[in-house]
Design an enzyme around this catalytic site. Structure first.
Site, short mmCIF file in Angstrom:
data_model
loop_
_atom_site.label_atom_id
_atom_site.label_comp_id
_atom_site.label_asym_id
_atom_site.label_seq_id
_atom_site.Cartn_x
_atom_site.Cartn_y
_atom_site.Cartn_z
NE ARG A 88 -0.03 0.13 4.95
CZ ARG A 88 0.98 0.89 5.37
NH1 ARG A 88 1.34 1.95 4.68
NH2 ARG A 88 1.64 0.58 6.47
N GLY A 90 2.23 4.78 1.69
CA GLY A 90 2.52 5.19 3.06
C GLY A 90 3.75 4.52 3.63
CD GLN A 91 7.16 7.49 5.57
OE1 GLN A 91 8.13 7.27 6.27
NE2 GLN A 91 6.83 8.72 5.18
CG LEU A 92 7.34 0.95 9.30
CD1 LEU A 92 7.99 1.43 8.01
CD2 LEU A 92 8.39 0.76 10.39
CB THR A 93 0.71 2.03 10.40
OG1 THR A 93 -0.20 2.51 11.41
CG2 THR A 93 0.04 0.87 9.66
CE1 TYR A 94 0.40 -3.42 17.40
CE2 TYR A 94 -1.38 -1.85 17.80
CZ TYR A 94 -0.78 -3.07 18.05
OH TYR A 94 -1.37 -3.95 18.94
CB ILE A 177 -9.38 3.81 6.88
CG1 ILE A 177 -10.67 3.08 7.28
CG2 ILE A 177 -9.58 4.59 5.58
CD1 ILE A 177 -11.82 3.99 7.68
CB CYS A 194 2.54 7.68 9.15
SG CYS A 194 1.16 6.54 9.36
#
Length: 241
Positions: A88, A90-94, A177, A194
């Protein structure tokens, strides 16, 4: 300065007679990440071939981190959970328990082939959902996601309450989301969420803001707000997609 995305005609994303109403699925048990990706990719192919209707899938994942196409390895500070390359934006997320993830599979070619406007539609969906709980969510031109002002922490402080990351294949969207209901916020400290390292910008949840509700409560608001932005939904689906 007024965010120009607010002036977009979001009604142009409403469903058409050709697309019909999207189906709606809710998974009660946590869904493993790779299982979710495989299911989404299969459904996206069917939607693109006009063999299946659009789908919105609400779920939770077990605790994990995902990295988008702009993710940086250095942003993983503490590898306490598995990390997945998501594909996807974007960057990093949890992701983890207490967080509602919504995977959105819409045929933008038949609705409106405009990625920027689609992301604005997702933002508006989140903002309208949060408004049902008297939470003022806001978009920012320089930061993806939906943010909540935190004057209690100091002037200029804001926390992210919802993340957005999308991917398109043959103009069918997937990923989507995530909204923090009551996750363990300490898990965000193991990454640079992010890519935003500024200490004025943190992460919050509905529980952190003093709102006690379940993911089922949030689902009701999500469905109503989705209909306002993207069009009506069908009944809940069985587990197989």
């Amino acid at each position: 300065m007024v965010n120009d995305r607010q002036s977009l005609d979001l009604t142009a994303f409403a469903r058409t007679a050709e697309t019909g109403a999207p189906e709606w699925r809710v998974s009660d048990a946590p869904v493993p990440y790779l299982e979710a990706i495989a299911a989404m990719e299969g459904r996206v192919a069917e939607i693109a071939a006009h063999r299946a209707p659009e789908l919105v899938w609400l779920l939770e994942h077990p605790s994990l981190y995902t990295s988008g196409t702009s993710g940086k390895a250095a942003d993983l500070l503490d590898p306490r959970f598995p990390m997945f390359d998501s594909g996807r934006g974007g960057q990093l997320t949890y992701h983890g328990p207490g967080q509602r993830v919504a995977y959105v599979m819409l045929d933008l070619k038949r609705r409106r082939p405009d990625v920027r406007a689609y992301v604005a539609g997702l933002e508006q969906w989140i903002i309208r959902t949060l408004a049902a709980f008297n939470v003022r969510g806001e978009r920012r031109e320089d930061r993806v996601g939906v943010w909540v002002a935190r004057p209690d922490k100091g002037a200029g402080f804001e926390d992210k309450i919802a993340a957005i990351g999308v991917r398109l294949r043959r103009w069918v969207s997937f990923h989507g989301i995530s909204i923090n209901v009551e996750p363990d916020l300490t898990h965000f400290a193991a990454i640079v969420p992010c890519g935003v390292a500024d200490p004025r910008y943190g992460v919050t949840s509905l529980a952190d803001l003093g709102h006690t509700l379940t993911t089922a409560d949030l689902d009701v608001a999500l469905k109503q707000a989705f209909e306002e932005v993207f069009g009506a939904v069908k009944q809940r689906l069985p587990e197989a997609i």
